[in-house]
Design a protein around this motif. Structure first.
Motif, PDB file in Angstrom:
ATOM      1  N   GLU A 103      53.654  23.097  29.504  1.00  0.00           N
ATOM      2  CA  GLU A 103      54.671  23.999  30.051  1.00  0.00           C
ATOM      3  C   GLU A 103      54.278  24.509  31.432  1.00  0.00           C
ATOM      4  N   TYR A 104      55.319  24.773  32.221  1.00  0.00           N
ATOM      5  CA  TYR A 104      55.165  25.382  33.538  1.00  0.00           C
ATOM      6  C   TYR A 104      55.964  26.676  33.542  1.00  0.00           C
ATOM      7  N   LEU A 105      55.314  27.787  33.853  1.00  0.00           N
ATOM      8  CA  LEU A 105      55.991  29.086  33.908  1.00  0.00           C
ATOM      9  C   LEU A 105      55.701  29.731  35.251  1.00  0.00           C
ATOM     10  N   LEU A 106      56.741  30.151  35.950  1.00  0.00           N
ATOM     11  CA  LEU A 106      56.531  30.832  37.229  1.00  0.00           C
ATOM     12  C   LEU A 106      56.353  32.317  36.978  1.00  0.00           C
ATOM     13  N   GLU A 107      55.297  32.889  37.538  1.00  0.00           N
ATOM     14  CA  GLU A 107      55.017  34.310  37.348  1.00  0.00           C
ATOM     15  C   GLU A 107      54.754  34.991  38.687  1.00  0.00           C
ATOM     16  N   GLU A 108      55.166  36.252  38.775  1.00  0.00           N
ATOM     17  CA  GLU A 108      54.829  37.094  39.924  1.00  0.00           C
ATOM     18  C   GLU A 108      53.606  37.917  39.559  1.00  0.00           C
ATOM     19  N   ILE A 109      52.562  37.782  40.343  1.00  0.00           N
ATOM     20  CA  ILE A 109      51.304  38.488  40.101  1.00  0.00           C
ATOM     21  C   ILE A 109      51.085  39.482  41.236  1.00  0.00           C
ATOM     22  N   PRO A 110      50.829  40.756  40.918  1.00  0.00           N
ATOM     23  CA  PRO A 110      50.554  41.726  41.979  1.00  0.00           C
ATOM     24  C   PRO A 110      49.377  41.292  42.841  1.00  0.00           C
ATOM     25  N   LEU A 111      49.491  41.520  44.136  1.00  0.00           N
ATOM     26  CA  LEU A 111      48.416  41.147  45.041  1.00  0.00           C
ATOM     27  C   LEU A 111      47.377  42.263  45.085  1.00  0.00           C
ATOM     28  N   THR A 112      46.667  42.382  43.981  1.00  0.00           N
ATOM     29  CA  THR A 112      45.550  43.311  43.890  1.00  0.00           C
ATOM     30  C   THR A 112      44.351  42.545  43.338  1.00  0.00           C
ATOM     31  N   ALA A 113      43.168  43.025  43.646  1.00  0.00           N
ATOM     32  CA  ALA A 113      41.970  42.365  43.146  1.00  0.00           C
ATOM     33  C   ALA A 113      41.933  42.380  41.627  1.00  0.00           C
ATOM     34  N   GLU A 114      42.407  43.490  41.028  1.00  0.00           N
ATOM     35  CA  GLU A 114      42.389  43.600  39.571  1.00  0.00           C
ATOM     36  C   GLU A 114      43.308  42.574  38.922  1.00  0.00           C
ATOM     37  N   ALA A 115      44.524  42.424  39.462  1.00  0.00           N
ATOM     38  CA  ALA A 115      45.492  41.495  38.875  1.00  0.00           C
ATOM     39  C   ALA A 115      45.039  40.052  39.035  1.00  0.00           C
ATOM     40  N   ILE A 116      44.497  39.719  40.201  1.00  0.00           N
ATOM     41  CA  ILE A 116      44.024  38.351  40.423  1.00  0.00           C
ATOM     42  C   ILE A 116      42.817  38.052  39.536  1.00  0.00           C
ATOM     43  N   GLY A 117      41.952  39.045  39.367  1.00  0.00           N
ATOM     44  CA  GLY A 117      40.774  38.852  38.535  1.00  0.00           C
ATOM     45  C   GLY A 117      41.087  38.766  37.059  1.00  0.00           C
ATOM     46  N   ALA A 118      42.270  39.235  36.643  1.00  0.00           N
ATOM     47  CA  ALA A 118      42.623  39.264  35.225  1.00  0.00           C
ATOM     48  C   ALA A 118      43.180  37.943  34.719  1.00  0.00           C
ATOM     49  N   ILE A 119      43.461  37.007  35.617  1.00  0.00           N
ATOM     50  CA  ILE A 119      44.014  35.713  35.203  1.00  0.00           C
ATOM     51  C   ILE A 119      43.026  34.599  35.525  1.00  0.00           C
ATOM     52  N   ASN A 120      43.223  33.476  34.898  1.00  0.00           N
ATOM     53  CA  ASN A 120      42.367  32.303  35.122  1.00  0.00           C
ATOM     54  C   ASN A 120      43.001  31.460  36.230  1.00  0.00           C
ATOM     55  N   LEU A 121      42.869  31.926  37.464  1.00  0.00           N
ATOM     56  CA  LEU A 121      43.435  31.224  38.616  1.00  0.00           C
ATOM     57  C   LEU A 121      42.476  30.130  39.062  1.00  0.00           C
ATOM     58  N   LEU A 122      43.017  28.920  39.161  1.00  0.00           N
ATOM     59  CA  LEU A 122      42.206  27.771  39.571  1.00  0.00           C
ATOM     60  C   LEU A 122      42.725  27.170  40.878  1.00  0.00           C
ATOM     61  N   PRO A 123      41.804  26.618  41.675  1.00  0.00           N
ATOM     62  CA  PRO A 123      40.347  26.604  41.492  1.00  0.00           C
ATOM     63  C   PRO A 123      39.741  27.989  41.666  1.00  0.00           C
ATOM     64  N   GLN A 124      38.596  28.197  41.074  1.00  0.00           N
ATOM     65  CA  GLN A 124      37.964  29.507  41.091  1.00  0.00           C
ATOM     66  C   GLN A 124      37.629  29.966  42.502  1.00  0.00           C
ATOM     67  N   GLU A 125      37.361  29.022  43.391  1.00  0.00           N
ATOM     68  CA  GLU A 125      36.998  29.395  44.762  1.00  0.00           C
ATOM     69  C   GLU A 125      38.143  30.128  45.461  1.00  0.00           C
ATOM     70  N   ILE A 126      39.380  29.654  45.292  1.00  0.00           N
ATOM     71  CA  ILE A 126      40.489  30.328  45.962  1.00  0.00           C
ATOM     72  C   ILE A 126      40.762  31.678  45.321  1.00  0.00           C
ATOM     73  N   ALA A 127      40.507  31.795  44.012  1.00  0.00           N
ATOM     74  CA  ALA A 127      40.649  33.090  43.357  1.00  0.00           C
ATOM     75  C   ALA A 127      39.678  34.101  43.960  1.00  0.00           C
ATOM     76  N   ALA A 128      38.445  33.664  44.188  1.00  0.00           N
ATOM     77  CA  ALA A 128      37.440  34.546  44.793  1.00  0.00           C
ATOM     78  C   ALA A 128      37.824  34.912  46.222  1.00  0.00           C
ATOM     79  N   VAL A 129      38.367  33.948  46.970  1.00  0.00           N
ATOM     80  CA  VAL A 129      38.800  34.211  48.342  1.00  0.00           C
ATOM     81  C   VAL A 129      39.907  35.265  48.365  1.00  0.00           C
ATOM     82  N   LEU A 130      40.895  35.132  47.482  1.00  0.00           N
ATOM     83  CA  LEU A 130      42.000  36.080  47.456  1.00  0.00           C
ATOM     84  C   LEU A 130      41.537  37.470  47.044  1.00  0.00           C
ATOM     85  N   ARG A 131      40.671  37.553  46.037  1.00  0.00           N
ATOM     86  CA  ARG A 131      40.166  38.860  45.622  1.00  0.00           C
ATOM     87  C   ARG A 131      39.413  39.539  46.755  1.00  0.00           C
ATOM     88  N   ALA A 132      38.536  38.794  47.412  1.00  0.00           N
ATOM     89  CA  ALA A 132      37.765  39.371  48.509  1.00  0.00           C
ATOM     90  C   ALA A 132      38.670  39.771  49.670  1.00  0.00           C
TER      91      ALA A 132
END
Length: 203
Positions: A103-132
């Motif tokens: 399945e593919y589901l489109l979701e709106e995720i708040p642009l906060t470090a907490e919200a990004i850190g709470a999901i399994n965003l892949l690849p992990q490197e871009i997740a770390a870049v966005l949080r920082a």
């Protein structure tokens, strides 16, 4: 080498659009909108806009190259882009009709470090870049002009450190419309960069 492009899509609500993937036997994970550059695409930017249209039936405004991840067999360019309208129900990407892809589901995720850190965003490197980036530069913000103009302006603030390119900048993304030139491309202005246009590349 396979070349992919992806769009970190910023909405007027200070959220980003991510696709949640549900596959049998695999923990849920999220990915950034985008895909492979096709031979018919004339540039990475054109490929990115096509992917946004295919995957979420949206029209994006590319702001700047945000980050690059490169391995021996694949390169992924992540762009910061603004978006106002989209329709996941009207998507046309061929992958959505293929059997066995889950399945593919489109979701709106708040642009906060907490919200990004709470999901399994892949690849992990871009997740770390966005949080920082959010932690350093604050939440990106998009403001739509109140004058009913068909060409709303955007102001996106983000501090970014690109580990793979050894680039660090902090500044304010804004369109030239704010300075009286509605037809010009958006630029990033910051003390470390001067100005970067959407087709600029970090060295």
């Amino acid at each position: 080498m396979q070349h992919r492009v992806r769009a970190v899509l910023v909405t007027p609500n200070n959220t980003t659009l991510l696709i949640k993937r549900l596959r049998p036997g695999v923990d849920p994970y999220w990915v950034i909108v985008g895909g492979k550059i096709e031979p018919t695409d004339t540039s990475p930017e054109e490929a990115l806009l096509r992917e946004v249209r295919e995957e979420i039936a949206g029209e994006a405004e590319i702001v700047s190259l945000l980050h690059t991840i490169e391995t021996d067999d694949e390169r992924q360019d992540f762009y910061l882009a603004a978006i106002e309208k989209w329709s996941f129900e009207d998507r046309t990407g061929p992958e959505f009709s293929e059997e066995g892809r889950g399945e593919y589901l489109l979701e709106e995720i708040p642009l906060t470090a907490e919200a990004i850190g709470a999901i399994n965003l892949l690849p992990q490197e871009i997740a770390a870049v966005l949080r920082a980036a959010v932690e350093r530069g604050g939440t990106p913000r998009r403001r739509v002009a109140a004058d009913r103009s068909p060409r709303p302006y955007a102001r996106l603030s983000l501090g970014v450190k690109s580990a793979s390119r050894c680039v660090k900048y902090r500044g304010t993304f804004r369109t030239q419309r704010e300075k009286g030139d509605p037809g010009s491309a958006p630029t990033l202005r910051g003390p470390a960069t001067g100005a970067i246009t959407p087709d600029a590349r970090p060295s």
